[in-house]
Design a protein around this motif. Structure first.
Motif, mmCIF file in Angstrom:
data_model
loop_
_atom_site.group_PDB
_atom_site.id
_atom_site.type_symbol
_atom_site.label_atom_id
_atom_site.label_comp_id
_atom_site.label_asym_id
_atom_site.label_seq_id
_atom_site.Cartn_x
_atom_site.Cartn_y
_atom_site.Cartn_z
ATOM 1 N N MET A 51 -8.675 -0.955 1.706
ATOM 2 C CA MET A 51 -8.673 0.457 2.094
ATOM 3 C C MET A 51 -7.310 0.865 2.651
ATOM 4 S SD MET A 51 -11.739 1.291 1.314
ATOM 5 C CE MET A 51 -11.887 2.894 2.087
ATOM 6 N N HIS A 83 -13.908 4.879 6.400
ATOM 7 C CA HIS A 83 -14.467 4.437 5.131
ATOM 8 C C HIS A 83 -15.573 5.356 4.614
ATOM 9 C CE1 HIS A 83 -13.089 0.010 5.853
ATOM 10 N NE2 HIS A 83 -12.158 0.881 6.148
ATOM 11 N N LEU A 138 -10.440 5.548 -7.857
ATOM 12 C CA LEU A 138 -10.512 4.629 -6.727
ATOM 13 C C LEU A 138 -9.216 4.597 -5.919
ATOM 14 C CD1 LEU A 138 -12.267 2.449 -5.329
ATOM 15 C CD2 LEU A 138 -11.319 0.802 -6.950
ATOM 16 N N TYR A 174 -6.437 -1.965 -5.211
ATOM 17 C CA TYR A 174 -7.490 -2.848 -5.696
ATOM 18 C C TYR A 174 -6.918 -3.997 -6.511
ATOM 19 C CZ TYR A 174 -6.806 -0.497 -10.163
ATOM 20 O OH TYR A 174 -6.259 0.003 -11.312
ATOM 21 N N HIS A 220 -8.651 5.920 -2.392
ATOM 22 C CA HIS A 220 -9.196 5.222 -1.227
ATOM 23 C C HIS A 220 -8.422 3.965 -0.838
ATOM 24 C CE1 HIS A 220 -12.585 7.924 -1.391
ATOM 25 N NE2 HIS A 220 -12.605 7.713 -2.689
ATOM 26 N N SER A 222 -15.627 8.405 3.323
ATOM 27 C CA SER A 222 -15.406 9.051 2.023
ATOM 28 C C SER A 222 -15.485 8.029 0.891
ATOM 29 C CB SER A 222 -14.079 9.803 1.993
ATOM 30 O OG SER A 222 -13.000 8.917 2.083
ATOM 31 N N PHE A 223 -15.031 6.805 1.141
ATOM 32 C CA PHE A 223 -15.130 5.748 0.132
ATOM 33 C C PHE A 223 -16.594 5.404 -0.141
ATOM 34 C CE2 PHE A 223 -15.696 1.157 -0.592
ATOM 35 C CZ PHE A 223 -15.190 1.086 -1.876
#
Length: 155
Positions: free
Chosen positions: A73, A78, A122, A128, A125, A80-81
């Protein structure tokens, strides 16, 4: 709720076939169908049994890709994720994790384009890492692990 030998027998049989008639299940464990039904109702009411599910062939439904995403993140907030992943049908499982990253997601998608669209969204946020499944080599449920860890006298 304390489970006994009979409860574990019922759970084992339901794990193999959750559509089995109570009468047939009862015959396997030497109980009446009504008594089995009462036990199952008690297991449901106490939250031991949450739901019944269906296992389908994902490839036949067009879900050709399984992706595992670890997200780190970019914010301490967190909410909104979590809202984002709740709204995305591709996300079939999500875990908050320790170690590398903050969350581990399992995705099922029908195309690389669908995966890329998800990954682009994604990025709002966090960052990844991505792993794609090449072949599923094992699938079982948590009940299988629990029943195997119980003493054989229960089964």
């Amino acid at each position: 709720m304390q489970l006994d030998h009979t409860d574990y027998q019922i759970l084992r049989i339901l794990a193999e076939n959750s559509r089995i008639p109570w009468k047939d299940l009862g015959e396997q464990i030497h109980m009446t169908g009504q008594a089995v039904g009462n036990r199952i109702k008690k297991l449901e009411d106490n939250g031991v049994i949450h739901s019944y599910s269906l296992i389908v062939d994902e490839l036949q439904l067009g879900l050709a890709y399984t992706a595992f995403v670890i997200i780190t993140m970019n914010s301490a907030n967190h909410k909104s994720f979590i809202h984002f992943i709740d709204e995305r049908d591709e996300v079939i499982e999500a875990h908050r994790i320790s170690g590398e990253g903050c969350y581990h997601l399992t995705l099922k998608v029908s195309s690389q384009d669908q995966l890329n669209d998800f990954l682009d969204a994604l990025l709002v946020h966090g960052n990844y890492s991505l792993n794609l499944s090449i072949q599923k080599v094992k699938q079982s449920d948590s009940l299988t692990a629990i029943l195997k860890n119980k003493s054989n006298s229960y089964l």
